[in-house]
Design a protein around this motif. Structure first.
Motif, mmCIF file in Angstrom:
data_model
loop_
_atom_site.group_PDB
_atom_site.id
_atom_site.type_symbol
_atom_site.label_atom_id
_atom_site.label_comp_id
_atom_site.label_asym_id
_atom_site.label_seq_id
_atom_site.Cartn_x
_atom_site.Cartn_y
_atom_site.Cartn_z
ATOM 1 N N MET A 166 42.453 47.885 17.684
ATOM 2 C CA MET A 166 41.336 47.523 17.981
ATOM 3 C C MET A 166 41.261 46.690 19.430
ATOM 4 N N HIS A 167 40.530 47.182 20.470
ATOM 5 C CA HIS A 167 40.677 46.603 21.814
ATOM 6 C C HIS A 167 39.631 45.493 21.855
ATOM 7 N N LYS A 168 40.129 44.153 22.525
ATOM 8 C CA LYS A 168 39.414 42.923 22.571
ATOM 9 C C LYS A 168 38.402 43.310 23.525
ATOM 10 N N PRO A 169 37.277 42.569 23.494
ATOM 11 C CA PRO A 169 36.243 42.937 24.561
ATOM 12 C C PRO A 169 36.811 42.460 25.821
ATOM 13 N N ALA A 170 36.188 43.200 26.921
ATOM 14 C CA ALA A 170 36.778 42.715 28.348
ATOM 15 C C ALA A 170 36.093 41.388 28.726
ATOM 16 N N LYS A 171 36.607 40.917 29.284
ATOM 17 C CA LYS A 171 36.189 39.291 30.193
ATOM 18 C C LYS A 171 35.553 39.706 31.440
ATOM 19 N N PRO A 172 34.420 39.281 31.892
ATOM 20 C CA PRO A 172 33.830 39.331 33.056
ATOM 21 C C PRO A 172 34.741 39.084 34.185
ATOM 22 N N VAL A 173 34.598 39.711 35.425
ATOM 23 C CA VAL A 173 35.408 39.537 36.544
ATOM 24 C C VAL A 173 34.662 38.328 37.230
ATOM 25 N N PRO A 174 35.291 37.234 37.536
ATOM 26 C CA PRO A 174 34.992 36.021 37.997
ATOM 27 C C PRO A 174 34.196 36.417 39.598
ATOM 28 N N LYS A 175 33.397 35.768 40.091
ATOM 29 C CA LYS A 175 32.941 35.760 41.449
ATOM 30 C C LYS A 175 33.786 34.730 42.195
ATOM 31 N N PHE A 176 34.404 35.499 43.335
ATOM 32 C CA PHE A 176 35.149 34.825 44.340
ATOM 33 C C PHE A 176 34.347 34.449 45.602
ATOM 34 N N ALA A 177 34.967 33.260 46.046
ATOM 35 C CA ALA A 177 34.336 32.610 47.449
ATOM 36 C C ALA A 177 34.757 33.434 48.357
ATOM 37 N N SER A 178 36.319 34.227 48.532
ATOM 38 C CA SER A 178 36.652 34.688 49.523
ATOM 39 C C SER A 178 38.099 35.702 49.141
ATOM 40 N N GLU A 179 38.142 36.372 49.903
ATOM 41 C CA GLU A 179 39.188 37.387 49.518
ATOM 42 C C GLU A 179 40.634 36.782 49.197
ATOM 43 N N ASP A 180 41.106 35.834 49.844
ATOM 44 C CA ASP A 180 42.178 35.137 49.604
ATOM 45 C C ASP A 180 42.195 34.376 48.358
ATOM 46 N N GLU A 181 40.935 34.088 47.788
ATOM 47 C CA GLU A 181 40.981 33.490 46.354
ATOM 48 C C GLU A 181 40.926 34.642 45.170
ATOM 49 N N GLU A 182 40.341 35.757 45.543
ATOM 50 C CA GLU A 182 40.295 36.919 44.607
ATOM 51 C C GLU A 182 42.178 37.220 44.686
ATOM 52 N N ARG A 183 42.682 37.370 45.637
ATOM 53 C CA ARG A 183 44.133 37.940 45.828
ATOM 54 C C ARG A 183 44.945 36.955 44.994
ATOM 55 N N ALA A 184 44.617 35.522 45.119
ATOM 56 C CA ALA A 184 45.498 34.642 44.382
ATOM 57 C C ALA A 184 44.954 35.014 42.681
ATOM 58 N N TYR A 185 43.945 35.189 42.457
ATOM 59 C CA TYR A 185 43.482 35.309 41.097
ATOM 60 C C TYR A 185 44.161 36.377 40.552
ATOM 61 N N TRP A 186 44.005 37.584 40.880
ATOM 62 C CA TRP A 186 44.770 38.853 40.736
ATOM 63 C C TRP A 186 46.325 38.861 40.693
ATOM 64 N N GLU A 187 46.981 37.886 41.406
ATOM 65 C CA GLU A 187 48.454 37.907 41.211
ATOM 66 C C GLU A 187 48.710 37.087 40.125
ATOM 67 N N SER A 188 47.825 36.190 39.393
ATOM 68 C CA SER A 188 48.233 35.737 38.259
ATOM 69 C C SER A 188 47.563 35.883 36.951
ATOM 70 N N HIS A 189 46.776 36.919 37.184
ATOM 71 C CA HIS A 189 45.853 37.542 35.962
ATOM 72 C C HIS A 189 46.310 38.948 35.773
ATOM 73 N N ASP A 190 45.952 39.446 34.435
ATOM 74 C CA ASP A 190 46.274 40.900 34.331
ATOM 75 C C ASP A 190 44.872 41.552 34.290
ATOM 76 N N SER A 191 44.736 42.711 34.981
ATOM 77 C CA SER A 191 43.318 43.534 35.011
ATOM 78 C C SER A 191 43.109 43.834 33.397
ATOM 79 N N THR A 192 44.080 44.105 32.702
ATOM 80 C CA THR A 192 43.726 44.535 31.173
ATOM 81 C C THR A 192 42.843 43.393 30.550
#
Length: 88
Positions: free
Chosen positions: A1-27
């Motif tokens: 059974m697959h767990k429900p997907a978390k919503p993708v957070p809102k990012f203030a900048s591209e740098d903030e988004e890049r840092a998030y995805w470097e430390s979080h798994d898209s799954t």
């Protein structure tokens, strides 16, 4: 059974988004088992401009061959180079 997907957070900048995805798994956010393959037919490969010295008679012959096929001579050169590479 697959767990429900978390919503993708809102990012203030591209740098903030890049840092998030470097430390979080898209799954955690996407159920990749439901992903579908797409085709993007209008994408063109990146090209690089080069300078190539050719004897004038060779360039004239290329231009004549391209003219006979009603295509730009540089396009014909690219096609012929690709065909030759595929042979090897």
């Amino acid at each position: 059974m697959h767990k429900p997907a978390k919503p993708v957070p809102k990012f203030a900048s591209e740098d903030e988004e890049r840092a998030y995805w470097e430390s979080h798994d898209s799954t955690d956010h996407v159920d990749w088992s439901k992903a579908q393959r797409v085709t993007l037919p209008n994408l063109k490969p990146t090209t690089k401009t080069i300078s190539l010295r050719l004897p004038q008679h060779l360039l004239d012959s290329l231009k004549a061959a391209a003219n006979a096929r009603d295509v730009p001579y540089q396009s014909l050169i690219k096609v012929w180079l690709q065909e030759k590479l595929q042979e090897h």
